[in-house]
Design a protein around this motif. Structure first.
Motif, mmCIF file in Angstrom:
data_model
loop_
_atom_site.group_PDB
_atom_site.id
_atom_site.type_symbol
_atom_site.label_atom_id
_atom_site.label_comp_id
_atom_site.label_asym_id
_atom_site.label_seq_id
_atom_site.Cartn_x
_atom_site.Cartn_y
_atom_site.Cartn_z
ATOM 1 N N SER A 50 -1.378 -81.778 25.687
ATOM 2 C CA SER A 50 -0.485 -81.635 24.541
ATOM 3 C C SER A 50 -1.254 -81.738 23.225
ATOM 4 O O SER A 50 -0.972 -80.999 22.266
ATOM 5 N N GLU B 86 8.112 -88.703 24.166
ATOM 6 C CA GLU B 86 8.040 -89.107 25.566
ATOM 7 C C GLU B 86 6.776 -89.929 25.843
ATOM 8 O O GLU B 86 6.817 -90.929 26.558
ATOM 9 N N GLY C 8 10.737 -74.529 15.318
ATOM 10 C CA GLY C 8 11.093 -74.833 16.693
ATOM 11 C C GLY C 8 9.919 -75.383 17.475
ATOM 12 O O GLY C 8 10.064 -76.305 18.274
ATOM 13 N N ASN C 9 8.733 -74.782 17.255
ATOM 14 C CA ASN C 9 7.538 -75.243 17.945
ATOM 15 C C ASN C 9 7.205 -76.677 17.555
ATOM 16 O O ASN C 9 6.846 -77.503 18.392
ATOM 17 N N THR C 10 7.323 -77.004 16.266
ATOM 18 C CA THR C 10 7.055 -78.355 15.791
ATOM 19 C C THR C 10 8.036 -79.345 16.416
ATOM 20 O O THR C 10 7.650 -80.442 16.832
ATOM 21 N N THR C 11 9.290 -78.961 16.490
ATOM 22 C CA THR C 11 10.294 -79.836 17.081
ATOM 23 C C THR C 11 9.975 -80.120 18.545
ATOM 24 O O THR C 11 10.136 -81.249 19.021
ATOM 25 N N ASN C 12 9.499 -79.097 19.247
ATOM 26 C CA ASN C 12 9.133 -79.289 20.647
ATOM 27 C C ASN C 12 7.986 -80.294 20.787
ATOM 28 O O ASN C 12 7.987 -81.131 21.696
ATOM 29 N N PHE C 13 7.004 -80.197 19.890
ATOM 30 C CA PHE C 13 5.878 -81.125 19.933
ATOM 31 C C PHE C 13 6.339 -82.562 19.644
ATOM 32 O O PHE C 13 5.882 -83.513 20.281
ATOM 33 N N TYR D 244 2.709 -88.733 17.016
ATOM 34 C CA TYR D 244 4.170 -88.698 16.876
ATOM 35 C C TYR D 244 4.595 -89.053 15.453
ATOM 36 O O TYR D 244 5.421 -88.350 14.848
ATOM 37 N N SER E 173 9.222 -83.810 20.282
ATOM 38 C CA SER E 173 9.921 -84.283 21.478
ATOM 39 C C SER E 173 8.926 -84.691 22.570
ATOM 40 O O SER E 173 9.114 -85.710 23.238
ATOM 41 N N GLU E 174 7.849 -83.912 22.713
ATOM 42 C CA GLU E 174 6.830 -84.250 23.714
ATOM 43 C C GLU E 174 6.202 -85.602 23.435
ATOM 44 O O GLU E 174 6.050 -86.447 24.326
#
Length: 532
Positions: free
Chosen positions: A28, A53, A42-47, A69, A49-50
């Motif tokens: 990641s 976790e 959208g890509n930033t939001t996915n990162f 994060y 979220s990753e």
């Protein structure tokens, strides 16, 4: 303003266990580093979220997971704003986010993770004047800055309780420091991972340190030492900017530094700042002018060199990693030598003699001799140093190195070259006289050299400085060749224990609301902590 940044909530992550966690985190980070910053939301939001976790799937998550994060969350939530109160409120939110995410981490990791807060605070302080505020608003903004600086430093002081113990020095970073820094520095949508980026992110570290860690890397404990150093310098510079740098302030800061060092008890912080004192100029000129920088350098030299702290005794140093302990000892030796040369250059012979006395009466000479003898073994015969000054010890150590026995680390190579060049130039000037063994330094101040030195000037000396001078050879007499006794300059005893707490006023520990964050510094555990 309510914070828009919150720590992630714990999801059910059965797939992030053991090796799967490490592999997934590295993948990641690599994917994020190779993708343009904010290329699409959208890509930033996915990162985000990753990395949520990764933060929540371990009780003590890796530094990188929290670091990245918080960087992504802070960048997404903050917008360019020229309003000062909004900016400092955003920095407070960032600090609270980092504290909440690292609440379950060890103290060293918690300190290291505060680096982005220091970076943001420094930048904000530089921008304050550009806001063109009225006097009333400017006072309020300055009060907010002071409060936040004190809070951050108070938080660090609480975490420093076990700085030199209970940590794994081998614990390193998954990615180079330049990569981690790049998440906080975005230029035209492309992440930069070079030395200049590290230098920009750590504005209060010296170029030598930045260059070394950019090339060699660093562990988490060393990174934490950098953060403590920057927070410490930020506090000092802010006080000077706000309250001036008169004689009274210099004395107050000298006592504050001694008390802070006693409370922090961090050899990594001590070693970092003393290493920076070897540089011609401290990296604080973004906050102070050169005149104040020179004055602060002398204050720091007094507090760092004249005082023999209990966490740097031979018994304490043997508990530390050998490479680190060696660097601290040799750096202090070189800094003492340079301080003496500095005072001699400016005609302050009395203070140069104080430093010579402090060195001769400290544990440093015997520690160096014993360490070198243990390193080279009993099979190799070596002579004793030809004098009792730091310069004599350095010359002795360099002579041993010339026999093929490595003493200094690579980061001392620049000093070694400069010292040898100075020695060679002095031999050309003074001829054979420089080849004679250096005599022991006489422990008196020549009356002739002090005919303008008055009791009033004596009383103006700093608390820590005069206490050190008084305890070293006070009342001792030496005879001259003709048998006449020399008279000592009168020393006036001062109390070095009357220092303020680390954070100025008491500040709340963000880990535990309403706790007293400065107590460890305000009340040294014993007189041994202040041994001169």
């Amino acid at each position: 303003m309510a914070s828009t940044l919150t720590a992630p909530k714990s999801p059910n992550l059965p797939h992030l266990i053991g090796k799967n966690y490490e592999i997934s985190l590295k993948q990641s980070i690599e994917a994020l580093l190779t993708s343009p910053e904010n290329s699409n939301s959208g890509n930033t939001t996915n990162f985000i979220s990753e990395f949520q976790e990764f933060v929540q799937s371990k009780a003590d998550p890796p530094l990188e997971s929290i670091w990245i994060y918080t960087a992504l969350a802070f960048t997404r939530s903050s917008t360019p704003n020229t309003e000062p109160f909004s900016r400092i409120s955003a920095i407070k939110d960032l600090f609270q986010l980092i504290v909440s995410c690292s609440a379950s981490c060890n103290s060293i990791k918690s300190i290291a993770l505060a680096a982005p807060v220091i970076y943001s605070l420094h930048n904000f302080i530089l921008d304050v004047k550009s806001f063109q505020l009225g006097s009333k608003k400017e006072r309020k903004v300055n009060g907010e800055i002071k409060s936040l600086v004190d809070t951050v430093l108070g938080y660090i002081s609480v975490c420093c309780n076990s700085f030199d113990g209970n940590f794994d020095e081998s614990e390193g970073l998954i990615r180079p420091l330049g990569d981690l820094v790049s998440f906080w520095l975005v230029d035209n949508g492309v992440r930069n991972q070079n030395v200049e980026s590290v230098r920009a992110f750590f504005p209060l570290l010296s170029d030598d340190i930045v260059t070394r860690v950019s090339a060699e890397g660093c562990g988490i404990v060393e990174l934490a030492g950098f953060v403590v150093t920057e927070a410490f310098l930020l506090k000092l510079c802010w006080r000077i900017r706000e309250e001036g740098f008169g004689e009274k302030m210099q004395n107050e800061l000298r006592s504050w530094v001694v008390g802070s060092m006693t409370g922090l008890r961090s050899s990594y912080f001590y070693g970092t700042l003393v290493l920076m004192l070897l540089e011609p100029v401290l990296p604080i000129t973004s906050l102070l002018n050169l005149e104040h920088e020179a004055g602060l350098r002398k204050v720091l030299l007094d507090a760092f060199i004249l005082v023999e702290y209990s966490f740097l005794t031979p018994q304490s140093l043997v508990q530390l990693p050998v490479k680190h302990a060696k660097r601290v000892v040799f750096t202090k030796l070189v800094a003492t030598h340079q301080a003496i040369e500095l005072f001699r250059k400016h005609g302050d012979q009395s203070k140069a003699i104080y430093y010579l006395k402090a060195f001769a009466n400290s544990s440093l000479p015997s520690l160096i001799v014993n360490w070198i003898r243990s390193e080279i073994g009993t099979e190799t015969s070596i002579s004793e140093p030809t004098g009792s000054s730091p310069g004599a010890f350095i010359r002795w150590m360099l002579n041993i190195e010339n026999r093929g026995i490595k003493i200094f680390d690579n980061d001392m190579s620049k000093f070694r070259t400069a010292f040898n060049s100075k020695e060679e130039s002095e031999q050309l000037v003074y001829g054979e006289e420089k080849k004679k063994p250096e005599p022991d330094i006489p422990f008196y101040i020549d009356k002739k050299g002090q005919e303008n030195y008055t009791d009033d000037e004596d009383e103006k000396m700093s608390a820590a400085f005069m206490d050190a001078a008084h305890s070293m050879q006070a009342g001792r007499k030496r005879r001259t060749k003709d048998g006449e006794k020399r008279k000592h300059v009168k020393f006036v005893k001062h109390n070095v224990f009357n220092h303020s707490s680390l954070g100025g006023e008491r500040s709340a520990d963000p880990r535990n609301d309403h706790s007293d964050s400065g107590s460890d510094v305000e009340n040294p555990s014993s007189d041994e902590d202040m041994e001169i």
